[in-house]
Design a protein around this motif. Structure first.
Motif, PDB file in Angstrom:
ATOM      1  N   ASP A  34       0.818  -1.208   0.000  1.00  0.00           N
ATOM      2  CA  ASP A  34       0.000   0.000   0.000  1.00  0.00           C
ATOM      3  C   ASP A  34       0.856   1.264   0.000  1.00  0.00           C
ATOM      4  OD1 ASP A  34       0.780  -0.824   2.507  1.00  0.00           O
ATOM      5  OD2 ASP A  34      -1.001  -0.117   3.523  1.00  0.00           O
ATOM      6  N   ALA A  35       0.364   2.249  -0.709  1.00  0.00           N
ATOM      7  CA  ALA A  35       1.085   3.521  -0.851  1.00  0.00           C
ATOM      8  C   ALA A  35       1.027   4.306   0.456  1.00  0.00           C
ATOM      9  CB  ALA A  35       0.468   4.332  -1.981  1.00  0.00           C
ATOM     10  N   VAL A  36       1.772   5.385   0.488  1.00  0.00           N
ATOM     11  CA  VAL A  36       1.833   6.218   1.686  1.00  0.00           C
ATOM     12  C   VAL A  36       0.474   6.867   1.984  1.00  0.00           C
ATOM     13  CG1 VAL A  36       2.641   8.324   0.570  1.00  0.00           C
ATOM     14  CG2 VAL A  36       3.318   7.848   2.890  1.00  0.00           C
ATOM     15  N   ALA A  55       6.104  13.113  -0.542  1.00  0.00           N
ATOM     16  CA  ALA A  55       5.663  11.837  -1.129  1.00  0.00           C
ATOM     17  C   ALA A  55       5.944  11.794  -2.628  1.00  0.00           C
ATOM     18  CB  ALA A  55       4.180  11.621  -0.856  1.00  0.00           C
ATOM     19  N   SER A  56       5.839  12.939  -3.307  1.00  0.00           N
ATOM     20  CA  SER A  56       6.130  12.952  -4.748  1.00  0.00           C
ATOM     21  C   SER A  56       7.631  12.937  -5.014  1.00  0.00           C
ATOM     22  CB  SER A  56       5.485  14.166  -5.419  1.00  0.00           C
ATOM     23  OG  SER A  56       6.126  15.360  -5.032  1.00  0.00           O
ATOM     24  N   PRO A  59       9.507   8.432  -4.256  1.00  0.00           N
ATOM     25  CA  PRO A  59       8.456   7.526  -4.723  1.00  0.00           C
ATOM     26  C   PRO A  59       8.375   6.178  -4.026  1.00  0.00           C
ATOM     27  CG  PRO A  59      10.231   7.667  -6.322  1.00  0.00           C
ATOM     28  CD  PRO A  59      10.531   8.677  -5.259  1.00  0.00           C
ATOM     29  N   TRP A  60       9.388   5.753  -3.283  1.00  0.00           N
ATOM     30  CA  TRP A  60       9.349   4.437  -2.653  1.00  0.00           C
ATOM     31  C   TRP A  60       8.690   4.447  -1.276  1.00  0.00           C
ATOM     32  CZ3 TRP A  60      14.005   6.703  -4.163  1.00  0.00           C
ATOM     33  CH2 TRP A  60      14.714   7.359  -3.163  1.00  0.00           C
ATOM     34  N   ASN A  62       5.959   4.095   1.562  1.00  0.00           N
ATOM     35  CA  ASN A  62       4.724   3.324   1.687  1.00  0.00           C
ATOM     36  C   ASN A  62       4.125   3.560   3.072  1.00  0.00           C
ATOM     37  OD1 ASN A  62       6.043   1.514   3.523  1.00  0.00           O
ATOM     38  ND2 ASN A  62       6.920   0.448   1.790  1.00  0.00           N
ATOM     39  N   SER A  63       3.111   2.799   3.421  1.00  0.00           N
ATOM     40  CA  SER A  63       2.392   3.064   4.672  1.00  0.00           C
ATOM     41  C   SER A  63       3.276   2.908   5.905  1.00  0.00           C
ATOM     42  CB  SER A  63       1.168   2.162   4.781  1.00  0.00           C
ATOM     43  OG  SER A  63       1.563   0.807   4.835  1.00  0.00           O
TER      44      SER A  63
END
Length: 128
Positions: A34-36, A55-56, A59-60, A62-63
């Motif tokens: 899952d993404a951040v 966050a941009s 890119p790596w 995550n949550s």
């Protein structure tokens, strides 16, 4: 003190996994797919904007990075607002960036080139 291990997901994004394929094929790490995600509602508008920027830029994330990202976004948001943050907060921000793999040293290890990198003038004399 030993150097911290590069997460497999970060290695894939930076290309390090392709260069050192055997090392990262054998590495078994828990997969966090899952993404951040969106910033916490309790962060003020400047911190939420800083969250999205960080966050941009990295890119790596995550949550599992949400805690460090909240701290970094809060401090960066205060900076964006024009508040004086102090030396301790700046050091904490640097530490958070380091823990998330977002420092310039990490970028240079990944092969990222600085903005506006110039061509070497000697290249015209040494064609291969």
């Amino acid at each position: 003190m030993a150097k911290p291990r590069t997460p497999k997901a970060k290695a894939a994004v930076t290309g390090q996994a392709a260069v050192r394929r055997k090392k990262f094929e054998e590495r078994h790490e828990p997969v966090v797919a899952d993404a951040v995600g969106e910033p916490f509602e309790w962060l003020n508008e400047f911190a939420q904007k800083a969250w999205r920027e960080i966050a941009s830029e990295v890119p790596w994330l995550n949550s599992s990075h949400r805690g460090h990202l909240a701290i970094a976004a809060n401090i960066r948001g205060r900076m964006m607002k024009g508040e004086d943050v102090g030396v301790q907060a700046m050091n904490l921000l640097r530490q958070c960036y380091g823990q998330m793999g977002a420092t310039p040293a990490d970028a240079s290890k990944a092969g990222a080139k600085p903005d506006g990198e110039r061509k070497d003038p000697a290249d015209e004399f040494f064609d291969e």
